[in-house]
Design a protein around this motif. Structure first.
Motif, PDB file in Angstrom:
ATOM      1  N   ALA A 105      39.772  81.751  33.943  1.00 59.20           N
ATOM      2  CA  ALA A 105      39.509  82.936  33.123  1.00 59.20           C
ATOM      3  C   ALA A 105      40.445  83.012  31.923  1.00 59.20           C
ATOM      4  CB  ALA A 105      39.653  84.193  33.983  1.00 59.20           C
ATOM      5  N   ARG A 118      40.344  83.719  22.855  1.00 61.57           N
ATOM      6  CA  ARG A 118      40.670  84.441  24.079  1.00 61.57           C
ATOM      7  C   ARG A 118      40.529  85.950  23.951  1.00 61.57           C
ATOM      8  NH1 ARG A 118      44.046  80.023  23.768  1.00 61.57           N
ATOM      9  NH2 ARG A 118      44.080  78.689  25.636  1.00 61.57           N
ATOM     10  N   THR A 168      29.477  94.253  31.278  1.00 59.90           N
ATOM     11  CA  THR A 168      30.337  93.435  30.445  1.00 59.90           C
ATOM     12  C   THR A 168      29.712  93.291  29.063  1.00 59.90           C
ATOM     13  OG1 THR A 168      31.468  91.282  30.263  1.00 59.90           O
ATOM     14  CG2 THR A 168      29.258  91.260  31.161  1.00 59.90           C
ATOM     15  N   SER A 182      33.770  90.006  27.913  1.00 61.09           N
ATOM     16  CA  SER A 182      34.799  91.031  28.060  1.00 61.09           C
ATOM     17  C   SER A 182      35.086  91.339  29.525  1.00 61.09           C
ATOM     18  CB  SER A 182      34.355  92.320  27.363  1.00 61.09           C
ATOM     19  OG  SER A 182      33.353  92.967  28.142  1.00 61.09           O
ATOM     20  N   SER A 287      35.880  90.669  36.770  1.00 59.92           N
ATOM     21  CA  SER A 287      36.281  90.403  35.385  1.00 59.92           C
ATOM     22  C   SER A 287      36.739  88.955  35.223  1.00 59.92           C
ATOM     23  CB  SER A 287      37.400  91.361  34.953  1.00 59.92           C
ATOM     24  OG  SER A 287      36.926  92.685  34.821  1.00 59.92           O
ATOM     25  N   GLN A 291      34.878  86.054  32.775  1.00 61.48           N
ATOM     26  CA  GLN A 291      35.592  85.316  31.739  1.00 61.48           C
ATOM     27  C   GLN A 291      35.716  83.837  32.090  1.00 61.48           C
ATOM     28  OE1 GLN A 291      39.005  88.085  31.710  1.00 61.48           O
ATOM     29  NE2 GLN A 291      38.432  88.596  29.607  1.00 61.48           N
TER      30      GLN A 291
END
Length: 311
Positions: A105, A118, A168, A182, A287, A291
């Motif tokens: 991630a 990033r 997201t 996100s 999350s 990512q």
């Protein structure tokens, strides 16, 4: 431990991990040393010190840890499936996925060899520097319903699908290649609220001149960004609209939809990784999963584009 023949079969079969053998080799060379450094730092930070080389030995090498994580993300398999492949305890596979997933991630999205994005600010700067158009959209991922009696149980219910979900925000370029995924928010959060929390309006207002296409869920941000975020036109007539206006309104919305359809393709590629089609695990890790998958997808898209250009 999985044999060399079985490991080679997993790496060579792109349908197993979603990545080519070349991309997997790059991941091993990049993430392997980082994982080793963090593991050593975690051991040395403990109050009780051990001599170098003491303690339990890891039987699952890093390549197998990475492959188990990739298979889990690609197919949303339970950890029992890699257990059968690698001949390890379930706890070993769970610990391996928990170690590798945050490292994936943190890599960010690869937009060109040696170029990583990033943060959302880096994405906007990158699009502005290249004079490229970005496309933004929100997508929902179904999750398990919180336990009964929790105070925040209702905030995961999506107003759109009436299901428990997290949301997201995805940014792609004009060709639909992944640029950013996100951190997630509960499903009750509106698209425009999520965007305001992430701050693209401030970044666009103070940053480079770049065009960002968005759907009607982001209407209102165009005025805050000086027209840099482009949304479908507002409807001027609520009733008794002239025929000429209906035709113009339809053409404008169709033209806008035709330009931003590529972000839907990008989201579809993202959800080909079944861990994002429906999340059955803990919501705390979603999350990192979003990512990590966005970074892996962008890396493979960049590798495929470079190979196509060489032909």
């Amino acid at each position: 431990m999985v044999g060399n023949a079985s490991r080679a079969a997993i790496i060579s079969d792109r349908s197993a991990t979603g990545l080519s053998a070349e991309v997997i080799a790059e991941l091993v060379a990049e993430v392997g040393p980082l994982r080793h450094e963090r593991h050593r730092a975690r051991l040395t930070s403990r109050p009780r010190k051990r001599a170098i080389g003491a303690g339990a030995k890891h039987k699952l090498v890093f390549v197998d840890r990475l492959l188990a994580t990739l298979v889990h993300l690609r197919h949303a398999t339970t950890h029992d499936v890699p257990v059968c492949w690698f001949g390890m305890d379930r706890s070993t596979i769970t610990r391996a996925v928990g170690e590798v997933r945050p490292l994936l991630a943190e890599r960010g999205c690869t937009t060109a060899p040696g170029v990583r994005l990033r943060t959302l600010a880096e994405v906007i700067d990158h699009l502005g520097a290249g004079g490229k158009t970005g496309i933004i959209d929100g997508t929902e991922i179904r999750v398990r319903r919180p336990a009964a009696g929790r105070r925040d149980r209702g905030k995961f219910i999506s107003g759109k699908t009436r299901q428990n979900a997290v949301k997201t925000m995805v940014v792609t370029d004009a060709d639909g290649r992944m640029q950013f995924g996100s951190p997630t928010r509960p499903g009750s959060c509106a698209d425009i609220t999520h965007a305001r929390q992430l701050g693209p309006a401030n970044l666009l207002a103070d940053g480079p001149a770049v065009e960002i296409l968005a759907d009607a869920g982001y209407q209102g941000l165009g005025a805050q960004t000086g027209g840099r975020m482009v949304t479908p036109p507002h409807r001027k007539f609520t009733k008794d609209a002239p025929d000429w206006y209906e035709e113009m309104y339809r053409r404008q919305r169709t033209a806008h939809s035709s330009r931003r359809i590529r972000v839907e393709h990008g989201i579809a590629h993202l959800k080909n990784w079944r861990a994002l089609a429906r999340r059955l695990g803990r919501r705390e890790h979603i999350s990192d999963t979003v990512q990590a998958v966005a970074g892996l997808l962008s890396h493979q898209q960049t590798a495929d584009l470079a190979m196509a250009q060489q032909r």
